[in-house]
Write an enzyme that holds these catalytic residues in place. Structure first.
Site, PDB file in Angstrom:
ATOM      1  N   GLY A  36      -0.542   7.912   1.525  1.00 30.01           N
ATOM      2  CA  GLY A  36      -0.656   7.922   2.967  1.00 30.01           C
ATOM      3  C   GLY A  36       0.556   7.404   3.709  1.00 30.01           C
ATOM      4  O   GLY A  36       1.705   7.710   3.371  1.00 30.01           O
ATOM      5  N   ILE A  37       0.302   6.612   4.745  1.00 28.47           N
ATOM      6  CA  ILE A  37       1.353   6.074   5.601  1.00 28.47           C
ATOM      7  C   ILE A  37       2.351   5.258   4.785  1.00 28.47           C
ATOM      8  O   ILE A  37       3.563   5.368   4.964  1.00 28.47           O
ATOM      9  CB  ILE A  37       0.751   5.196   6.717  1.00 28.47           C
ATOM     10  N   GLY A  38       1.834   4.435   3.877  1.00 28.70           N
ATOM     11  CA  GLY A  38       2.716   3.586   3.077  1.00 28.70           C
ATOM     12  C   GLY A  38       3.658   4.380   2.202  1.00 28.70           C
ATOM     13  O   GLY A  38       4.841   4.054   2.081  1.00 28.70           O
TER      14      GLY A  38
ATOM     15  N   GLY B 120       0.806  -1.214   0.000  1.00 28.64           N
ATOM     16  CA  GLY B 120       0.000   0.000   0.000  1.00 28.64           C
ATOM     17  C   GLY B 120       0.836   1.259   0.000  1.00 28.64           C
ATOM     18  O   GLY B 120       0.493   2.245   0.661  1.00 28.64           O
ATOM     19  N   ALA B 121       1.912   1.256  -0.778  1.00 29.28           N
ATOM     20  CA  ALA B 121       2.872   2.367  -0.751  1.00 29.28           C
ATOM     21  C   ALA B 121       2.503   3.502  -1.690  1.00 29.28           C
ATOM     22  O   ALA B 121       3.270   4.448  -1.836  1.00 29.28           O
ATOM     23  CB  ALA B 121       4.267   1.849  -1.101  1.00 29.28           C
ATOM     24  N   ASN B 122       1.338   3.446  -2.308  1.00 32.34           N
ATOM     25  CA  ASN B 122       0.995   4.490  -3.275  1.00 32.34           C
ATOM     26  C   ASN B 122       0.492   5.768  -2.622  1.00 32.34           C
ATOM     27  O   ASN B 122       0.444   6.819  -3.251  1.00 32.34           O
ATOM     28  CB  ASN B 122      -0.048   3.987  -4.269  1.00 32.34           C
TER      29      ASN B 122
ATOM     30  N   SER C 178      -4.194  -0.393  14.353  1.00 40.76           N
ATOM     31  CA  SER C 178      -4.943   0.842  14.554  1.00 40.76           C
ATOM     32  C   SER C 178      -5.436   0.892  15.991  1.00 40.76           C
ATOM     33  O   SER C 178      -5.576  -0.142  16.659  1.00 40.76           O
ATOM     34  CB  SER C 178      -6.142   0.880  13.593  1.00 40.76           C
TER      35      SER C 178
ATOM     36  N   TYR D 123     -14.032  -3.921  11.001  1.00 41.48           N
ATOM     37  CA  TYR D 123     -12.729  -3.262  10.896  1.00 41.48           C
ATOM     38  C   TYR D 123     -11.934  -3.442  12.181  1.00 41.48           C
ATOM     39  O   TYR D 123     -10.729  -3.742  12.141  1.00 41.48           O
ATOM     40  CB  TYR D 123     -12.924  -1.769  10.599  1.00 41.48           C
TER      41      TYR D 123
END
Length: 307
Positions: free
Chosen positions: A24-26, A20-22, A150, A175
Protein backbone atom coordinates in the site's frame (compact mmCIF):
# COMPACT_ATOMS: atom_id res chain seq x y z
CA UNK A 1 -0.31 21.10 -12.93
CA UNK A 2 0.75 19.95 -9.49
CA UNK A 3 3.40 18.11 -7.53
CA UNK A 4 4.12 14.50 -8.50
CA UNK A 5 6.73 11.88 -7.63
CA UNK A 6 8.86 13.26 -10.48
CA UNK A 7 9.34 16.39 -8.38
CA UNK A 8 11.03 14.55 -5.51
CA UNK A 9 14.53 16.03 -5.20
CA UNK A 10 17.63 13.88 -5.32
CA UNK A 11 18.01 12.02 -2.00
CA UNK A 12 21.45 10.51 -2.46
CA UNK A 13 23.18 10.31 0.91
CA UNK A 14 19.88 10.50 2.82
CA UNK A 15 18.55 7.70 5.00
CA UNK A 16 14.87 6.90 5.51
CA UNK A 17 12.75 4.48 7.53
CA UNK A 18 9.20 3.64 6.42
CA UNK A 19 6.99 1.62 8.73
CA UNK A 20 4.52 -0.76 7.14
CA UNK A 21 6.45 -0.66 3.88
CA UNK A 22 5.42 -4.11 2.69
CA UNK A 23 2.25 -2.91 0.93
CA UNK A 24 0.00 0.00 0.00
CA UNK A 25 1.00 3.55 0.88
CA UNK A 26 4.12 2.40 2.72
CA UNK A 27 5.39 0.33 -0.17
CA UNK A 28 5.02 3.12 -2.73
CA UNK A 29 6.56 5.62 -0.32
CA UNK A 30 9.61 3.41 0.15
CA UNK A 31 9.83 2.69 -3.59
CA UNK A 32 9.88 6.35 -4.59
CA UNK A 33 12.33 7.38 -1.87
CA UNK A 34 14.66 4.61 -3.06
CA UNK A 35 14.15 5.64 -6.68
CA UNK A 36 15.51 9.09 -5.84
CA UNK A 37 18.62 7.65 -4.18
CA UNK A 38 17.75 7.40 -0.49
CA UNK A 39 18.89 4.45 1.59
CA UNK A 40 15.57 3.02 2.78
CA UNK A 41 14.76 0.63 5.62
CA UNK A 42 11.48 -1.22 5.18
CA UNK A 43 10.22 -1.63 8.75
CA UNK A 44 7.73 -4.51 8.61
CA UNK A 45 5.96 -6.80 11.07
CA UNK A 46 5.82 -9.78 8.70
CA UNK A 47 9.22 -11.03 7.57
CA UNK A 48 7.61 -12.89 4.65
CA UNK A 49 5.68 -9.89 3.32
CA UNK A 50 8.60 -7.59 4.01
CA UNK A 51 10.95 -9.80 2.03
CA UNK A 52 8.50 -9.92 -0.87
CA UNK A 53 8.32 -6.10 -0.90
CA UNK A 54 12.09 -5.85 -0.73
CA UNK A 55 12.44 -8.21 -3.69
CA UNK A 56 9.89 -6.20 -5.71
CA UNK A 57 11.78 -2.96 -5.14
CA UNK A 58 15.11 -4.55 -6.02
CA UNK A 59 13.61 -6.04 -9.18
CA UNK A 60 12.41 -2.61 -10.28
CA UNK A 61 15.44 -0.69 -8.97
CA UNK A 62 18.47 -3.01 -9.09
CA UNK A 63 20.80 -0.28 -7.84
CA UNK A 64 18.57 0.79 -4.93
CA UNK A 65 19.91 0.76 -1.38
CA UNK A 66 17.12 -0.94 0.55
CA UNK A 67 17.07 -3.15 3.62
CA UNK A 68 14.49 -4.97 5.72
CA UNK A 69 13.93 -4.36 9.42
CA UNK A 70 11.73 -6.30 11.83
CA UNK A 71 9.23 -4.03 13.59
CA UNK A 72 5.97 -4.89 15.34
CA UNK A 73 4.42 -1.63 16.53
CA UNK A 74 2.04 -3.52 18.80
CA UNK A 75 5.01 -4.54 20.96
CA UNK A 76 7.15 -1.96 22.77
CA UNK A 77 9.86 -4.61 23.10
CA UNK A 78 9.96 -4.91 19.31
CA UNK A 79 9.97 -1.12 18.92
CA UNK A 80 12.93 -0.80 21.28
CA UNK A 81 14.83 -3.62 19.58
CA UNK A 82 14.29 -2.12 16.13
CA UNK A 83 15.38 1.36 17.24
CA UNK A 84 18.49 -0.05 18.90
CA UNK A 85 19.53 -1.62 15.58
CA UNK A 86 19.45 1.69 13.70
CA UNK A 87 22.78 3.48 13.52
CA UNK A 88 23.90 6.77 11.99
CA UNK A 89 21.92 9.88 11.05
CA UNK A 90 18.31 9.47 10.03
CA UNK A 91 16.83 12.00 7.61
CA UNK A 92 13.26 10.78 7.05
CA UNK A 93 10.98 8.78 9.32
CA UNK A 94 7.60 7.85 7.86
CA UNK A 95 5.15 6.64 10.52
CA UNK A 96 2.84 4.84 8.12
CA UNK A 97 1.92 1.41 9.47
CA UNK A 98 -1.49 0.94 10.98
CA UNK A 99 -4.54 -1.20 11.58
CA UNK A 100 -8.16 -0.20 10.97
CA UNK A 101 -11.53 -0.99 12.57
CA UNK A 102 -10.48 -4.20 14.28
CA UNK A 103 -12.59 -6.03 16.84
CA UNK A 104 -11.45 -5.29 20.40
CA UNK A 105 -8.09 -6.82 21.21
CA UNK A 106 -4.94 -5.72 22.97
CA UNK A 107 -1.29 -5.29 22.11
CA UNK A 108 1.50 -7.20 23.79
CA UNK A 109 1.60 -4.40 26.37
CA UNK A 110 -2.13 -4.40 27.08
CA UNK A 111 -3.14 -1.37 25.01
CA UNK A 112 -6.20 -1.35 22.76
CA UNK A 113 -4.81 -2.54 19.44
CA UNK A 114 -5.68 0.45 17.25
CA UNK A 115 -4.54 3.11 19.71
CA UNK A 116 -1.53 1.04 20.73
CA UNK A 117 -0.33 0.27 17.21
CA UNK A 118 -1.27 3.39 15.28
CA UNK A 119 -0.34 5.96 17.92
CA UNK A 120 1.62 4.61 20.91
CA UNK A 121 3.91 2.41 18.81
CA UNK A 122 4.85 5.32 16.57
CA UNK A 123 5.14 7.70 19.52
CA UNK A 124 7.68 5.37 21.14
CA UNK A 125 9.53 4.69 17.88
CA UNK A 126 9.93 8.39 17.07
CA UNK A 127 11.17 9.17 20.57
CA UNK A 128 13.74 6.38 20.46
CA UNK A 129 14.94 7.48 17.01
CA UNK A 130 15.03 11.18 17.90
CA UNK A 131 18.81 11.27 18.53
CA UNK A 132 19.39 9.78 15.06
CA UNK A 133 17.00 12.30 13.51
CA UNK A 134 18.78 15.23 15.13
CA UNK A 135 22.28 13.85 14.56
CA UNK A 136 22.74 15.47 11.17
CA UNK A 137 21.59 18.99 12.08
CA UNK A 138 25.14 20.26 12.42
CA UNK A 139 25.76 19.07 8.86
CA UNK A 140 22.85 21.11 7.53
CA UNK A 141 20.53 18.14 7.08
CA UNK A 142 16.76 18.59 7.17
CA UNK A 143 15.34 15.77 9.34
CA UNK A 144 11.64 15.11 8.84
CA UNK A 145 8.97 12.97 10.43
CA UNK A 146 5.79 12.29 8.48
CA UNK A 147 2.98 10.67 10.46
CA UNK A 148 0.19 9.23 8.34
CA UNK A 149 -3.28 10.13 9.57
CA UNK A 150 -6.67 9.79 7.90
CA UNK A 151 -9.82 11.71 7.11
CA UNK A 152 -11.27 9.58 9.92
CA UNK A 153 -9.53 11.98 12.31
CA UNK A 154 -12.43 14.39 11.68
CA UNK A 155 -14.67 12.02 13.63
CA UNK A 156 -12.15 11.44 16.39
CA UNK A 157 -12.28 12.29 20.09
CA UNK A 158 -9.56 11.45 22.61
CA UNK A 159 -11.36 9.62 25.38
CA UNK A 160 -8.92 10.11 28.22
CA UNK A 161 -11.39 8.46 30.60
CA UNK A 162 -11.38 5.25 28.51
CA UNK A 163 -8.44 5.36 26.09
CA UNK A 164 -8.21 1.59 25.86
CA UNK A 165 -11.93 1.03 25.26
CA UNK A 166 -12.21 -1.20 28.30
CA UNK A 167 -15.60 0.18 29.38
CA UNK A 168 -17.06 0.79 25.93
CA UNK A 169 -15.55 -0.19 22.61
CA UNK A 170 -16.71 0.47 19.07
CA UNK A 171 -14.19 -0.28 16.38
CA UNK A 172 -14.77 2.73 14.11
CA UNK A 173 -14.74 5.40 16.84
CA UNK A 174 -11.59 3.73 18.18
CA UNK A 175 -9.99 4.04 14.75
CA UNK A 176 -11.01 7.70 14.52
CA UNK A 177 -9.46 8.31 17.95
CA UNK A 178 -6.18 6.72 16.87
CA UNK A 179 -6.03 8.78 13.67
CA UNK A 180 -6.75 12.00 15.58
CA UNK A 181 -3.94 11.00 17.94
CA UNK A 182 -1.61 10.69 14.93
CA UNK A 183 -2.51 14.21 13.86
CA UNK A 184 -2.13 15.70 17.35
CA UNK A 185 1.23 13.95 17.75
CA UNK A 186 2.59 15.28 14.47
CA UNK A 187 1.72 18.85 15.42
CA UNK A 188 2.97 18.62 19.00
CA UNK A 189 6.23 17.00 17.88
CA UNK A 190 6.88 19.96 15.61
CA UNK A 191 6.18 22.38 18.47
CA UNK A 192 8.49 20.61 20.88
CA UNK A 193 11.55 19.67 18.85
CA UNK A 194 13.51 22.50 17.28
CA UNK A 195 15.36 21.69 14.08
CA UNK A 196 12.97 18.86 13.22
CA UNK A 197 10.18 19.21 10.66
CA UNK A 198 7.18 17.15 11.71
CA UNK A 199 4.07 16.99 9.52
CA UNK A 200 1.01 14.83 9.03
CA UNK A 201 -0.25 13.41 5.76
CA UNK A 202 -3.27 11.44 4.66
CA UNK A 203 -3.90 9.54 1.41
CA UNK A 204 -7.56 10.40 0.85
CA UNK A 205 -9.46 7.37 -0.36
CA UNK A 206 -6.72 5.09 -1.63
CA UNK A 207 -7.28 1.51 -2.70
CA UNK A 208 -5.12 -0.59 -0.37
CA UNK A 209 -5.52 -3.80 1.59
CA UNK A 210 -6.20 -1.81 4.79
CA UNK A 211 -9.95 -1.53 4.17
CA UNK A 212 -10.40 -5.28 3.77
CA UNK A 213 -8.21 -6.41 6.66
CA UNK A 214 -10.90 -6.08 9.34
CA UNK A 215 -13.69 -7.82 7.36
CA UNK A 216 -11.32 -10.70 6.67
CA UNK A 217 -10.41 -10.95 10.35
CA UNK A 218 -14.12 -10.93 11.21
CA UNK A 219 -14.78 -13.56 8.57
CA UNK A 220 -17.24 -11.31 6.72
CA UNK A 221 -17.02 -12.24 3.05
CA UNK A 222 -19.81 -9.82 2.15
CA UNK A 223 -18.04 -6.81 3.67
CA UNK A 224 -14.74 -7.95 2.20
CA UNK A 225 -16.30 -7.98 -1.28
CA UNK A 226 -18.08 -4.70 -0.62
CA UNK A 227 -14.86 -2.89 0.27
CA UNK A 228 -13.18 -4.44 -2.75
CA UNK A 229 -15.88 -3.07 -5.05
CA UNK A 230 -15.76 0.37 -3.36
CA UNK A 231 -11.98 0.47 -3.73
CA UNK A 232 -12.23 -0.35 -7.42
CA UNK A 233 -14.96 2.21 -8.08
CA UNK A 234 -13.93 5.15 -5.89
CA UNK A 235 -10.39 4.69 -4.63
CA UNK A 236 -7.33 6.21 -6.22
CA UNK A 237 -4.29 3.99 -6.55
CA UNK A 238 -1.97 3.33 -3.64
CA UNK A 239 0.79 5.07 -5.62
CA UNK A 240 -1.38 8.20 -5.85
CA UNK A 241 -2.32 7.88 -2.20
CA UNK A 242 1.37 7.90 -1.26
CA UNK A 243 1.97 11.32 -2.84
CA UNK A 244 0.95 13.45 0.19
CA UNK A 245 3.35 11.42 2.34
CA UNK A 246 6.15 11.81 -0.19
CA UNK A 247 5.41 15.52 -0.47
CA UNK A 248 5.66 15.94 3.30
CA UNK A 249 8.89 13.94 3.39
CA UNK A 250 10.72 15.70 0.57
CA UNK A 251 9.17 18.89 -0.85
CA UNK A 252 11.25 22.02 -0.06
CA UNK A 253 8.13 24.14 0.54
CA UNK A 254 6.81 21.96 3.37
CA UNK A 255 6.31 23.66 6.74
CA UNK A 256 6.29 21.90 10.08
CA UNK A 257 3.00 21.33 11.85
CA UNK A 258 0.98 21.21 8.65
CA UNK A 259 -1.07 18.39 7.18
CA UNK A 260 -0.93 17.36 3.53
CA UNK A 261 -3.51 15.43 1.56
CA UNK A 262 -5.21 15.22 -1.86
CA UNK A 263 -6.42 18.52 -3.30
CA UNK A 264 -9.57 17.11 -4.91
CA UNK A 265 -13.16 17.31 -3.61
CA UNK A 266 -13.47 16.41 0.07
CA UNK A 267 -9.73 15.61 0.12
CA UNK A 268 -10.52 12.18 -1.34
CA UNK A 269 -8.24 12.10 -4.38
CA UNK A 270 -5.85 14.22 -6.40
CA UNK A 271 -2.35 15.62 -6.21
CA UNK A 272 -0.98 16.69 -2.80
CA UNK A 273 -1.48 20.03 -1.13
CA UNK A 274 -1.74 21.53 2.33
CA UNK A 275 -5.18 20.60 3.70
CA UNK A 276 -7.51 21.72 6.44
CA UNK A 277 -7.90 19.51 9.52
CA UNK A 278 -10.43 19.02 12.28
CA UNK A 279 -10.66 21.75 14.91
CA UNK A 280 -9.65 19.17 17.53
CA UNK A 281 -6.18 19.07 15.97
CA UNK A 282 -5.77 22.80 16.58
CA UNK A 283 -5.95 22.50 20.38
CA UNK A 284 -2.41 22.59 21.83
CA UNK A 285 -3.70 21.77 25.32
CA UNK A 286 -5.24 18.55 23.98
CA UNK A 287 -2.01 17.63 22.20
CA UNK A 288 0.04 18.32 25.35
CA UNK A 289 -2.18 16.13 27.48
CA UNK A 290 -2.02 13.30 24.94
CA UNK A 291 1.77 13.65 24.84
CA UNK A 292 2.08 13.35 28.61
CA UNK A 293 -0.22 10.35 28.73
CA UNK A 294 1.71 8.71 25.88
CA UNK A 295 5.00 9.17 27.73
CA UNK A 296 3.50 7.56 30.83
CA UNK A 297 2.06 4.62 28.91
CA UNK A 298 5.12 3.86 26.78
CA UNK A 299 7.88 4.83 29.20
CA UNK A 300 9.51 6.76 26.35
CA UNK A 301 10.38 10.38 27.10
CA UNK A 302 11.72 12.90 24.61
CA UNK A 303 14.85 14.75 25.68
CA UNK A 304 13.44 18.14 24.74
CA UNK A 305 11.80 20.94 26.65
CA UNK A 306 8.12 21.69 26.18
CA UNK A 307 7.31 25.20 24.89
Amino acid sequence: MGWTADDIPTLTGRRAIVTGANSGIGYHTALELARRGATVVLACRSAERGRAALDRIRAELPEASVALGSLDLSSLESVRAFAADQGGPLDILVNNAGVMALPWQTTADGFEMQFGTNHLGHFALTGLLLPALLQGLSEGRDPRVVTVTSMAAWGGHIRFDDLQGERSYHRWPAYCQAKLANLLFAKELDRRVGGLTSVAAHPGYASTNLQQAAPRELGSKLRDKGYGVANALFGQSAAAGALPTLYGATAPQVRGGECYGPRGPFQQRGLPTKVRTTSQAGKPELARKLWEVSEDLTGVTYDVKAP
